[in-house]
Write an enzyme that holds these catalytic residues in place. Structure first.
Site, short mmCIF file in Angstrom:
data_model
loop_
_atom_site.label_atom_id
_atom_site.label_comp_id
_atom_site.label_asym_id
_atom_site.label_seq_id
_atom_site.Cartn_x
_atom_site.Cartn_y
_atom_site.Cartn_z
N LEU A 119 -20.40 27.60 -7.05
CA LEU A 119 -19.85 27.38 -5.71
C LEU A 119 -19.22 25.99 -5.60
CD1 LEU A 119 -22.52 29.13 -3.44
CD2 LEU A 119 -20.40 30.04 -4.39
N ASP A 166 -10.50 24.21 -7.18
CA ASP A 166 -11.72 23.79 -6.50
C ASP A 166 -11.46 22.62 -5.56
OD1 ASP A 166 -12.83 25.68 -8.10
OD2 ASP A 166 -14.14 24.33 -9.22
P1 ADP Z 1 -20.74 23.78 -9.89
O1 ADP Z 1 -19.56 22.96 -9.52
O2 ADP Z 1 -20.41 25.22 -10.12
O3 ADP Z 1 -21.89 23.64 -8.95
P2 ADP Z 1 -20.64 22.08 -12.21
O4 ADP Z 1 -21.30 22.16 -13.53
O5 ADP Z 1 -19.17 22.07 -12.17
O6 ADP Z 1 -21.25 23.26 -11.31
O7 ADP Z 1 -21.12 20.77 -11.45
C1 ADP Z 1 -22.49 20.50 -11.30
C2 ADP Z 1 -22.77 19.02 -11.58
O8 ADP Z 1 -22.17 18.21 -10.55
C3 ADP Z 1 -24.23 18.69 -11.54
O9 ADP Z 1 -24.83 18.90 -12.81
C4 ADP Z 1 -24.21 17.22 -11.16
O10 ADP Z 1 -23.94 16.42 -12.30
C5 ADP Z 1 -23.03 17.11 -10.24
N1 ADP Z 1 -23.42 17.24 -8.82
C6 ADP Z 1 -23.00 18.18 -7.95
N2 ADP Z 1 -23.54 17.98 -6.72
C7 ADP Z 1 -24.32 16.89 -6.83
C8 ADP Z 1 -25.15 16.15 -5.91
N3 ADP Z 1 -25.29 16.54 -4.64
N4 ADP Z 1 -25.80 15.07 -6.39
C9 ADP Z 1 -25.67 14.68 -7.66
N5 ADP Z 1 -24.91 15.33 -8.56
C10 ADP Z 1 -24.24 16.41 -8.17
MG MG Z 2 -17.83 22.73 -10.71
#
Ligand code: ADP
Ligand code: MG
Length: 364
Positions: A119, A166
């Site tokens: 998401l 995105d």
């Molecule tokens: P998606 O975008 O589908 O959720 P991604 O692998 O692209 O998955 O991104 C996830 C990564 O983004 C997490 O592993 C973290 O490093 C970072 N991230 C996202 N939201 C947060 C948050 N609220 N606090 C800290 N890191 C975050």
């Molecule tokens: Mg992502």
């Protein structure tokens, strides 16, 4: 949970937010220069901030392991850490590269976007941080430039080779509308969702390894198909030219057929939304799923089963795999007011029939 004052000893000067997103239709079209139709979801990431007199950035997130919640770095000394901090550092580097002047900040981040569930918690993080910095330092940066800065952070600093969808929808999307985006020109249009529909998103619980390799293979197959069709990108093949696509050797024939028909389905979905015809949008969801399953070969049996189960629901117009595939989530177009009940029933049947562990991501 610790408040901003608990962490930094003062109240925040300002706050900024950005939502997560789900793609309605237009899958594997972005790296072919084509169309996508994502929308924002109610879950969001919130950033609270206070400017500092120096160049230090202290940043705390509620959504990571306790041991790694508080991090810091110096503006101008950003360095890759292979942790969540890279998303934040990537944004400060991207903004400074645009000639924008930042100072240090204390930031607190908290998100309701599920992390790593497709998401786009990553774009929500980049865009909310960039918005907070824009507000704090009066940066001259419009919403498209802000999206580009987020993409740069993710591609060049974090090192994840994602498209622009995105960040664009997270930066420019609005509740109650889909963002019809031309990923080549970045021209976009907000298309209202009919008031009679509601979205359901269910995570299949399946995550395949080797996804990166499969993506790379699909990408190069699309490039080869373009060369053989003598076009710059598959975006340049109108659906009327499908006979030329049909003449290609496999696997290029089916790969290109998915991309060319999927671009056309996005255009049809936009028209159907504008005509307030949810049944037609639902049919396009099913057709998109079949194309991803049979032609692009990025689905898995469990996700096919989830779509099948959803399709047997009375209040469902359509369902499909959303995101890159090899597991992940389905998006369901349901009758407004039925979303919760549909989500619970479909998840339960999937759990008992397939023995997997689904998660309902929407309704939240
Ligand atoms: P998606 O975008 O589908 O959720 P991604 O692998 O692209 O998955 O991104 C996830 C990564 O983004 C997490 O592993 C973290 O490093 C970072 N991230 C996202 N939201 C947060 C948050 N609220 N606090 C800290 N890191 C975050
Ligand atoms: Mg992502």
């Amino acid at each position: 949970m610790q408040t901003f004052a608990d962490l930094f000893g003062t109240a925040p000067a300002l706050a900024a937010e950005a939502p997560g997103r789900v793609n309605l239709i237009g899958e594997h079209t972005d790296y072919n220069g084509g169309f996508v139709l994502p929308t924002v979801i109610p879950q969001r990431t919130r950033v609270e901030l206070v400017p500092r007199p120096d160049a230090n950035v202290r940043v705390w997130s509620a959504n990571v392991d306790e041991a790694h919640r508080m991090e810091q770095f110096l503006l101008g000394r950003e360095a890759v850490t292979h942790t969540w901090l890279d998303y934040v550092q990537g944004v400060t580097v991207a903004l400074r590269q645009r000639g924008l002047h930042l100072r240090g900040v204390d930031m607190r981040i908290e998100s309701t976007v599920p992390i790593g569930s497709g998401l786009s918690s990553s774009a929500a993080l980049e865009v909310s941080v960039a918005r907070a910095l824009r507000a704090a330092f009066d940066l001259r940066l419009d919403d498209v430039e802000l999206a580009m800065a987020g993409k740069w952070a993710e591609n060049e600093f974090v090192g994840a080779p994602t498209g622009i969808m995105d960040q664009m929808v997270v930066s420019l999307g609005a509740a109650g509308a889909a963002l019809f985006l031309d990923t080549r020109s970045l021209h976009f249009d907000r298309v209202p969702l009919p008031p009679t529909v509601e979205l359901v998103v269910i995570d299949s619980g399946i995550r395949h390894r080797l996804v990166t390799g499969e993506y790379a293979t699909r990408r190069s197959q699309c490039e080869e198909a373009s060369r053989r069709l003598r076009v710059h990108e598959l975006r340049d093949v109108p659906v009327a030219n499908l006979p030329q696509v049909e003449a290609l050797d496999e696997p290029f024939r089916r790969r290109a057929r998915h991309v060319v028909t999927e671009d056309d389905r996005v255009l049809q979905a936009v028209a159907a939304l504008r005509a307030n015809d949810p049944a037609q949008v639902g049919e396009l969801f099913y057709a998109s799923h079949a194309s991803m399953r049979d032609d692009y070969e990025v689905s898995v049996p469990q996700v096919d089963a989830l779509v099948e189960i959803a399709s047997s629901e009375h209040d469902v117009y359509g369902a499909r795999l959303t995101g890159g595939g090899f597991g992940g989530s389905i998006v369901v177009l349901a009758k407004r007011g039925s979303g919760r009940a549909v989500a619970d029933r479909v998840a339960e049947r999937y759990r008992t029939e397939c023995g997997e562990t689904p998660t309902v991501l929407l309704p939240a």
